[in-house]
Design an enzyme around this catalytic site. Structure first.
Site, PDB file in Angstrom:
ATOM      1  N   HIS A   1       2.656  66.252 107.470  1.00 44.02           N
ATOM      2  CA  HIS A   1       3.905  65.499 107.416  1.00 44.02           C
ATOM      3  C   HIS A   1       4.497  65.578 106.006  1.00 44.02           C
ATOM      4  O   HIS A   1       3.800  65.929 105.052  1.00 44.02           O
ATOM      5  CB  HIS A   1       3.678  64.019 107.775  1.00 44.02           C
ATOM      6  CG  HIS A   1       2.820  63.294 106.781  1.00 44.02           C
ATOM      7  ND1 HIS A   1       1.450  63.411 106.774  1.00 44.02           N
ATOM      8  CD2 HIS A   1       3.143  62.470 105.749  1.00 44.02           C
ATOM      9  CE1 HIS A   1       0.950  62.676 105.785  1.00 44.02           C
ATOM     10  NE2 HIS A   1       1.957  62.095 105.127  1.00 44.02           N
TER      11      HIS A   1
ATOM     12  N   ASP B   1       6.469  62.833 103.435  1.00 43.18           N
ATOM     13  CA  ASP B   1       6.484  61.371 103.410  1.00 43.18           C
ATOM     14  C   ASP B   1       7.830  60.774 103.837  1.00 43.18           C
ATOM     15  O   ASP B   1       8.895  61.162 103.340  1.00 43.18           O
ATOM     16  CB  ASP B   1       6.116  60.861 102.008  1.00 43.18           C
ATOM     17  CG  ASP B   1       4.634  61.081 101.709  1.00 43.18           C
ATOM     18  OD1 ASP B   1       3.831  61.075 102.665  1.00 43.18           O
ATOM     19  OD2 ASP B   1       4.294  61.278 100.527  1.00 43.18           O
TER      20      ASP B   1
ATOM     21  N   HIS C   1       2.318  67.843 103.720  1.00 43.62           N
ATOM     22  CA  HIS C   1       0.911  67.757 103.344  1.00 43.62           C
ATOM     23  C   HIS C   1       0.083  67.201 104.501  1.00 43.62           C
ATOM     24  O   HIS C   1       0.616  66.605 105.436  1.00 43.62           O
ATOM     25  CB  HIS C   1       0.713  66.926 102.068  1.00 43.62           C
ATOM     26  CG  HIS C   1       1.272  65.541 102.154  1.00 43.62           C
ATOM     27  ND1 HIS C   1       2.613  65.263 101.971  1.00 43.62           N
ATOM     28  CD2 HIS C   1       0.680  64.355 102.409  1.00 43.62           C
ATOM     29  CE1 HIS C   1       2.815  63.970 102.109  1.00 43.62           C
ATOM     30  NE2 HIS C   1       1.659  63.388 102.379  1.00 43.62           N
TER      31      HIS C   1
ATOM     32  N   ARG D   1      -0.538  55.252  95.901  1.00 45.95           N
ATOM     33  CA  ARG D   1       0.613  56.161  95.868  1.00 45.95           C
ATOM     34  C   ARG D   1       1.870  55.429  95.415  1.00 45.95           C
ATOM     35  O   ARG D   1       2.076  54.256  95.758  1.00 45.95           O
ATOM     36  CB  ARG D   1       0.819  56.725  97.278  1.00 45.95           C
ATOM     37  CG  ARG D   1       1.779  57.895  97.342  1.00 45.95           C
ATOM     38  CD  ARG D   1       1.927  58.402  98.762  1.00 45.95           C
ATOM     39  NE  ARG D   1       2.862  57.591  99.522  1.00 45.95           N
ATOM     40  CZ  ARG D   1       3.051  57.684 100.839  1.00 45.95           C
ATOM     41  NH1 ARG D   1       2.357  58.565 101.558  1.00 45.95           N
ATOM     42  NH2 ARG D   1       3.928  56.919 101.446  1.00 45.95           N
TER      43      ARG D   1
HETATM   44  C1  SIN Z   1      -0.479  60.813 102.030  1.00 42.59           C
HETATM   45  O1  SIN Z   1      -0.192  61.198 103.170  1.00 42.59           O
HETATM   46  O2  SIN Z   1       0.395  60.559 101.210  1.00 42.59           O
HETATM   47  C2  SIN Z   1      -1.931  60.635 101.652  1.00 42.59           C
HETATM   48  C3  SIN Z   1      -2.669  61.892 101.553  1.00 42.59           C
HETATM   49  C4  SIN Z   1      -4.158  61.687 101.479  1.00 42.59           C
HETATM   50  O3  SIN Z   1      -4.666  60.636 101.936  1.00 42.59           O
HETATM   51  O4  SIN Z   1      -4.843  62.577 101.001  1.00 42.59           O
END
Ligand code: SIN
Length: 315
Positions: free
Chosen positions: A115, A117, A265, A282
């Site tokens: 996805h 973000d 990602h 994050r």
């Molecule tokens: C995310 O999707 O921003 C997190 C990625 C992760 O947990 O490695």
């Protein structure tokens, strides 16, 4: 490390990790305010390598937000799920994720998926900055893919066809997945649905990116359901081809900073097969409204644009 691979800019070293995406940056201390030339060098590396990584940066929440604010306006932690108590810009990404807006009820999602973000918002964050705090000894890697190179590697006729298409992005569980009550409640109360171009023109570089956030993009406008699904399956398989990706092994103190306008990602799912904990935090930076190659902007169908945390009234 071979000197030929490392690029020195203003005293910092940028070390590419794969052909198309990912570089490690050495020679900066993210706990302190950065010199203007270091901000510029990190930004240039971000545009070129799409995701940049730093090691041994043991940031507090305040330092994480201060680092982020040198590159844009931090948003609220998450527009649907909330933020860490007392730190409105920080979103907790833990193995057993909780919805902070619902008194810590579990959001456990047995699914993961590629996805970009918050693409269900009309102005998805332009960048995300994730820091590792509790990291399993093995497992739990994150992968990113370069959506610009994915676009460029499609055939010219297919690029021509998809250039004019638009897709519906929605914040819901994937078909066949069961969500917890807290997840369903959060998504219902703060519904986010947007129409974005399938090909996004990068506002800083002018490059075209295949803007197909697999977990959130649900259908392609004007195609029949069968055509839409077949085309999405083809594009999703294409954007996640290994040669467009980089895989990052986290350590405590690692920081990943990525451009959401040109990447997708994959959060790890192997952590659910291991007993180890995993805790990251994050921030995301306010983004602009995407434009397609025809100049048409994205449109909000449900929900409001994502604003700077400082401008949001909490309820
Ligand atoms: C995310 O999707 O921003 C997190 C990625 C992760 O947990 O490695």
């Amino acid at each position: 490390m071979s000197a030929a691979r490392a690029i020195n800019t203003n005293g910092i070293k940028v070390v590419p990790l794969s052909a198309h995406i990912g570089a490690e940056i050495h020679g900066v201390d993210l706990t302190r305010p950065l010199a203007a030339e270091h901000v510029a060098a990190i930004r240039a590396a971000l545009l070129k390598w799409r995701v940049v990584f730093f090691r041994e940066q043991f940031l507090t929440h305040e330092q994480h937000v201060a680092f982020s604010a040198q590159f844009g306006k931090p948003t609220l932690g998450h527009p649907v799920f909330g933020h860490v108590e007392g730190h409105r810009e920080i979103y907790s990404i833990s193995k057993f994720r909780k919805a902070t807006r619902f008194e810590g009820q579990p959001l456990l999602r047995p699914w993961t998926g590629w996805h970009t973000d918050v693409t269900a918002a009309v102005n998805p964050p332009f960048a995300s900055i994730l820091r590792g705090v509790t990291i399993p000894p093995y497992g739990g890697d994150t992968q990113w893919t370069n959506l610009v190179v994915a676009y460029e590697k499609l055939s010219a006729p297919l690029r021509g066809f998809i250039d004019g298409l638009r897709g519906i992005h929605r914040f819901t569980a994937p078909v066949g997945a069961s969500a917890t009550d807290a997840f369903e409640q959060a998504v219902k109360e703060r519904s986010l649905v947007s129409e974005h171009p399938l090909v996004r023109v990068h506002p800083e570089t002018g490059e075209r990116a295949l803007y197909v956030s697999p977990s959130f993009l649900k259908s392609i406008v004007c195609l029949t359901p069968r055509e839409s699904q077949a085309l999405l399956d083809l594009l999703w398989e294409h954007v996640t081809r290994p040669e467009f990706t980089v895989r990052f092994k986290w350590e405590k103190g690692s920081v990943a900073f990525w451009d959401n306008r040109s990447t997708a990602h994959l959060a790890p799912s192997d952590i659910f097969d291991l007993e180890f904990d995993r805790q990251l935090y994050r921030t995301t930076l306010v983004g602009d409204i995407p434009l397609g190659p025809d100049g048409r902007a994205s449109v909000a169908i449900e929900g409001s644009p994502v604003d700077a945390a400082a401008a949001v009234e909490l309820n």
